[in-house]
Design a protein around this motif. Structure first.
Motif, short mmCIF file in Angstrom:
data_model
loop_
_atom_site.label_atom_id
_atom_site.label_comp_id
_atom_site.label_asym_id
_atom_site.label_seq_id
_atom_site.Cartn_x
_atom_site.Cartn_y
_atom_site.Cartn_z
N PHE A 246 0.86 -1.18 0.00
CA PHE A 246 0.00 0.00 0.00
C PHE A 246 0.89 1.24 0.00
CE2 PHE A 246 -3.96 -2.20 1.31
CZ PHE A 246 -3.42 -3.40 1.73
N TYR A 247 0.69 2.15 -0.95
CA TYR A 247 1.50 3.36 -1.00
C TYR A 247 0.74 4.45 -1.77
CZ TYR A 247 2.57 1.60 -5.69
OH TYR A 247 2.48 1.14 -6.99
N PRO A 248 0.99 5.74 -1.49
CA PRO A 248 1.79 6.23 -0.36
C PRO A 248 1.01 6.10 0.94
CG PRO A 248 0.77 8.07 -1.49
CD PRO A 248 0.41 6.84 -2.28
N ASN A 249 1.70 6.06 2.03
CA ASN A 249 1.09 5.99 3.35
C ASN A 249 1.91 6.86 4.29
OD1 ASN A 249 -0.41 5.30 5.57
ND2 ASN A 249 0.30 3.19 5.70
N PRO A 250 1.40 8.03 4.68
CA PRO A 250 0.03 8.54 4.62
C PRO A 250 -0.44 8.82 3.18
CG PRO A 250 1.31 9.72 6.28
CD PRO A 250 2.28 8.93 5.47
N ALA A 251 -1.77 8.74 3.02
CA ALA A 251 -2.40 8.99 1.73
C ALA A 251 -3.16 10.31 1.78
CB ALA A 251 -3.35 7.85 1.37
N ASN A 252 -3.26 10.95 0.62
CA ASN A 252 -4.01 12.20 0.53
C ASN A 252 -5.30 11.97 -0.25
OD1 ASN A 252 -4.98 14.78 0.26
ND2 ASN A 252 -3.26 15.57 -0.90
N GLU A 253 -5.22 11.97 -1.58
CA GLU A 253 -6.41 11.79 -2.40
C GLU A 253 -6.63 10.35 -2.83
OE1 GLU A 253 -6.53 16.26 -4.40
OE2 GLU A 253 -6.14 14.50 -5.66
N SER A 254 -5.56 9.55 -2.83
CA SER A 254 -5.69 8.16 -3.26
C SER A 254 -4.53 7.34 -2.72
CB SER A 254 -5.72 8.05 -4.80
OG SER A 254 -4.48 8.48 -5.34
N ILE A 255 -4.69 6.02 -2.77
CA ILE A 255 -3.64 5.10 -2.36
C ILE A 255 -3.56 3.98 -3.38
CG2 ILE A 255 -5.14 3.69 -0.89
CD1 ILE A 255 -2.73 3.44 1.03
N GLN A 256 -2.36 3.53 -3.68
CA GLN A 256 -2.15 2.44 -4.62
C GLN A 256 -2.09 1.12 -3.84
OE1 GLN A 256 -2.08 3.36 -7.98
NE2 GLN A 256 -2.49 5.34 -7.02
N ILE A 257 -2.82 0.13 -4.34
CA ILE A 257 -2.80 -1.21 -3.75
C ILE A 257 -2.22 -2.14 -4.80
CG2 ILE A 257 -4.18 -3.05 -2.72
CD1 ILE A 257 -6.22 -0.96 -1.91
N ALA A 258 -1.07 -2.72 -4.50
CA ALA A 258 -0.33 -3.48 -5.51
C ALA A 258 -0.05 -4.90 -5.03
CB ALA A 258 0.99 -2.78 -5.85
N LYS A 259 -0.32 -5.87 -5.90
CA LYS A 259 0.07 -7.26 -5.64
C LYS A 259 1.56 -7.40 -5.92
CE LYS A 259 -2.33 -10.78 -5.74
NZ LYS A 259 -2.74 -11.82 -4.77
N THR A 260 2.29 -8.03 -5.01
CA THR A 260 3.72 -8.21 -5.24
C THR A 260 3.99 -9.30 -6.27
OG1 THR A 260 3.81 -9.71 -3.34
CG2 THR A 260 4.35 -7.40 -2.94
N THR A 261 3.09 -10.27 -6.37
CA THR A 261 3.18 -11.30 -7.39
C THR A 261 1.78 -11.60 -7.92
OG1 THR A 261 3.00 -13.08 -5.74
CG2 THR A 261 5.22 -12.39 -6.39
N GLY A 262 1.67 -11.89 -9.21
CA GLY A 262 0.38 -12.24 -9.78
C GLY A 262 -0.55 -11.05 -9.89
N SER A 263 -1.85 -11.33 -9.93
CA SER A 263 -2.85 -10.28 -10.09
C SER A 263 -4.05 -10.59 -9.21
CB SER A 263 -3.28 -10.18 -11.56
OG SER A 263 -3.78 -11.42 -12.02
#
Length: 235
Positions: A157-174
């Motif tokens: 999860f990034y960025p953290n702290p979040a302002n308008e949005s946060i990215q949620i990313a799988k480290t492997t796969g989808s």
């Protein structure tokens, strides 16, 4: 028949034990605290009650190797303690753990100018309702980094702290076709749930409608909770 019956009893016992233990979800059970002089660092462990009922529980310290000359804070299911005047407690009782609730356990250490040595603090958590136990371990070191810890997580999860949005990313796969992220406040009240696009490995989730504060972001693949992150929202 005399041989099959004991085998079936063992098999049923194993299956029951597995399904029971699976009902308390842990963000991790071994937290690393990277120490440096005169700086306080924390190790966090989050526990989610995914039973459909409240549970009664308590805890006891199995091992405490911390240097009592360090500044130490220990926050368990209901109370935060420090060693400013007294040693950390060896055991404690918890309020009922509500169905669906999330509890944060943390240890904070400032070694001041005292020697920094690898050591561990181990707590046994007892689920009295289902008569099961688990251990939580905090280990001090001077070599680990946040990158080392994050690399083992299934979701970032990034960025953290979040302002308008946060990215949620799988480290492997989808993400699977039924993956969702549930956002709740610190009381466990769900704020909203968002579906994640099937086949995507990175999703942007808006936080602009969240008031400033702390939230739990929980990612589910189907019915399985796969990742949890405490996110700070700052506008």
């Amino acid at each position: 028949m005399t041989l099959i019956k004991p085998f079936l009893i063992v098999l049923v016992t194993l299956l029951f034990s597995y399904s029971t233990n699976a009902q308390l979800w842990y963000s991790q059970q071994d937290a690393d605290i990277n120490l440096e002089p005169n700086v306080e660092h924390f190790g966090y462990i989050y526990i989610v009650n995914t039973y459909g009922v409240d549970i009664q529980w308590n805890w006891r310290a199995l091992e405490n190797g911390f240097n009592n000359d360090w500044q130490i804070q220990f926050c368990e299911c209901a109370t935060c303690y420090t060693n400013d005047f007294d040693p950390l407690p060896a055991q404690g009782s918890c309020p009922d753990f509500g169905a669906g609730d999330t509890i944060e356990w943390k240890v904070g250490i400032n070694p001041l100018n005292e020697p920094i040595t690898p050591t561990t603090f181990v707590v046994v958590v007892n689920d009295q309702t289902h008569e099961t136990s688990d251990t939580l371990t905090w280990t001090t070191s001077t070599t680990s980094s946040l990158e080392d810890i994050d690399s083992d997580n299934a979701v970032r999860f990034y960025p953290n702290p979040a302002n308008e949005s946060i990215q949620i990313a799988k480290t492997t796969g989808s993400f699977a076709n039924d993956a969702i992220v549930r956002i709740s406040d610190l009381s466990g009240r769900e704020i909203k749930a968002i579906s994640l696009r099937s086949g995507s490995s990175v999703e942007s989730v808006s936080t602009i409608d969240l008031t400033e504060g702390l939230y739990f972001f929980m990612v589910y693949d189907g019915q399985s909770l796969t990742s949890i992150q405490k996110v700070t929202v700052v506008h």
